[in-house]
Design an enzyme around this catalytic site. Structure first.
Site, PDB file in Angstrom:
ATOM      1  N   TYR A  22       0.843  -1.195   0.000  1.00  0.00           N
ATOM      2  CA  TYR A  22       0.000   0.000   0.000  1.00  0.00           C
ATOM      3  C   TYR A  22       0.883   1.251   0.000  1.00  0.00           C
ATOM      4  O   TYR A  22       0.668   2.175  -0.782  1.00  0.00           O
ATOM      5  CB  TYR A  22      -0.932  -0.008   1.211  1.00  0.00           C
ATOM      6  CG  TYR A  22      -1.881   1.154   1.259  1.00  0.00           C
ATOM      7  CD1 TYR A  22      -3.119   1.096   0.633  1.00  0.00           C
ATOM      8  CD2 TYR A  22      -1.540   2.333   1.920  1.00  0.00           C
ATOM      9  CE1 TYR A  22      -4.002   2.170   0.670  1.00  0.00           C
ATOM     10  CE2 TYR A  22      -2.409   3.405   1.965  1.00  0.00           C
ATOM     11  CZ  TYR A  22      -3.638   3.321   1.337  1.00  0.00           C
ATOM     12  OH  TYR A  22      -4.492   4.402   1.375  1.00  0.00           O
ATOM     13  N   HIS A  26       1.443   4.132  -3.077  1.00  0.00           N
ATOM     14  CA  HIS A  26       1.209   5.561  -2.865  1.00  0.00           C
ATOM     15  C   HIS A  26       2.487   6.378  -3.047  1.00  0.00           C
ATOM     16  O   HIS A  26       2.426   7.516  -3.488  1.00  0.00           O
ATOM     17  CB  HIS A  26       0.566   5.809  -1.504  1.00  0.00           C
ATOM     18  CG  HIS A  26      -0.905   5.568  -1.524  1.00  0.00           C
ATOM     19  ND1 HIS A  26      -1.445   4.306  -1.453  1.00  0.00           N
ATOM     20  CD2 HIS A  26      -1.950   6.424  -1.652  1.00  0.00           C
ATOM     21  CE1 HIS A  26      -2.765   4.393  -1.526  1.00  0.00           C
ATOM     22  NE2 HIS A  26      -3.092   5.668  -1.649  1.00  0.00           N
ATOM     23  N   TYR A  45      -3.507  16.533   1.415  1.00  0.00           N
ATOM     24  CA  TYR A  45      -4.096  15.210   1.605  1.00  0.00           C
ATOM     25  C   TYR A  45      -3.053  14.292   2.237  1.00  0.00           C
ATOM     26  O   TYR A  45      -1.970  14.107   1.698  1.00  0.00           O
ATOM     27  CB  TYR A  45      -4.531  14.680   0.243  1.00  0.00           C
ATOM     28  CG  TYR A  45      -5.294  13.379   0.194  1.00  0.00           C
ATOM     29  CD1 TYR A  45      -5.672  12.681   1.326  1.00  0.00           C
ATOM     30  CD2 TYR A  45      -5.647  12.845  -1.032  1.00  0.00           C
ATOM     31  CE1 TYR A  45      -6.384  11.499   1.242  1.00  0.00           C
ATOM     32  CE2 TYR A  45      -6.365  11.656  -1.135  1.00  0.00           C
ATOM     33  CZ  TYR A  45      -6.723  10.994   0.014  1.00  0.00           C
ATOM     34  OH  TYR A  45      -7.421   9.817  -0.078  1.00  0.00           O
ATOM     35  N   TRP A  80      -7.557   3.227 -10.412  1.00  0.00           N
ATOM     36  CA  TRP A  80      -6.803   3.249  -9.153  1.00  0.00           C
ATOM     37  C   TRP A  80      -7.490   2.357  -8.124  1.00  0.00           C
ATOM     38  O   TRP A  80      -6.838   1.587  -7.429  1.00  0.00           O
ATOM     39  CB  TRP A  80      -6.651   4.678  -8.634  1.00  0.00           C
ATOM     40  CG  TRP A  80      -5.889   4.760  -7.347  1.00  0.00           C
ATOM     41  CD1 TRP A  80      -6.396   4.947  -6.095  1.00  0.00           C
ATOM     42  CD2 TRP A  80      -4.468   4.640  -7.171  1.00  0.00           C
ATOM     43  NE1 TRP A  80      -5.399   4.962  -5.161  1.00  0.00           N
ATOM     44  CE2 TRP A  80      -4.200   4.778  -5.800  1.00  0.00           C
ATOM     45  CE3 TRP A  80      -3.410   4.444  -8.049  1.00  0.00           C
ATOM     46  CZ2 TRP A  80      -2.907   4.714  -5.276  1.00  0.00           C
ATOM     47  CZ3 TRP A  80      -2.118   4.378  -7.525  1.00  0.00           C
ATOM     48  CH2 TRP A  80      -1.887   4.519  -6.158  1.00  0.00           C
ATOM     49  N   TRP A  81      -8.807   2.468  -8.031  1.00  0.00           N
ATOM     50  CA  TRP A  81      -9.530   1.621  -7.079  1.00  0.00           C
ATOM     51  C   TRP A  81      -9.323   0.145  -7.401  1.00  0.00           C
ATOM     52  O   TRP A  81      -9.108  -0.662  -6.503  1.00  0.00           O
ATOM     53  CB  TRP A  81     -11.011   1.950  -7.083  1.00  0.00           C
ATOM     54  CG  TRP A  81     -11.355   3.260  -6.445  1.00  0.00           C
ATOM     55  CD1 TRP A  81     -10.553   4.069  -5.679  1.00  0.00           C
ATOM     56  CD2 TRP A  81     -12.609   3.919  -6.520  1.00  0.00           C
ATOM     57  NE1 TRP A  81     -11.245   5.186  -5.284  1.00  0.00           N
ATOM     58  CE2 TRP A  81     -12.507   5.117  -5.790  1.00  0.00           C
ATOM     59  CE3 TRP A  81     -13.813   3.617  -7.151  1.00  0.00           C
ATOM     60  CZ2 TRP A  81     -13.569   6.003  -5.648  1.00  0.00           C
ATOM     61  CZ3 TRP A  81     -14.875   4.501  -7.014  1.00  0.00           C
ATOM     62  CH2 TRP A  81     -14.748   5.681  -6.268  1.00  0.00           C
TER      63      TRP A  81
END
Length: 108
Positions: A22, A26, A45, A80-81
């Site tokens: 993960y 990112h 963000y 992306w999801w």
């Protein structure tokens, strides 16, 4: 900048064994996704991890006039999801499962 900044906070949850991947994904966020988020008015963000529970705590700011509500329909967001779905809890359609958080304190 005119108008108030809208701040959103929510939690998501990773699957066991997914933390390193993960973070890697990112760290290598697709430039077209970063551009899409910025164009939708998202800024400042951050995502934090609770290593004991695998909960992710996300907080972001939305500029006045943002178009963040349209992001779920964008092909880059959907890709992306799909890319992230194996690593985390998701809803049908691979949208990350999110729990919105209510702000109860703020110090300027």
């Amino acid at each position: 900048m005119s108008g108030p900044v809208d701040t959103r906070a929510f939690v998501m949850r990773l699957k066991a064994g997914s933390v390193d991947e993960y973070k890697r994904r990112h760290d290598d966020i697709w430039p077209e996704l970063a551009d899409l988020l910025r164009a939708a008015g998202i800024h400042d963000y951050s995502i934090f991890l609770d290593e004991d529970t695998l909960q992710l705590f996300a907080v972001l700011k939305l500029r006045p006039g943002h178009t963040a509500a349209a992001l779920p329909d964008h092909p880059v967001m959907r890709r992306w999801w799909d890319h992230m779905a194996p690593l985390m809890e998701v809803e049908p359609g691979n949208r990350p499962r999110e729990w919105a958080l209510k702000q109860v304190f703020h110090l300027e």
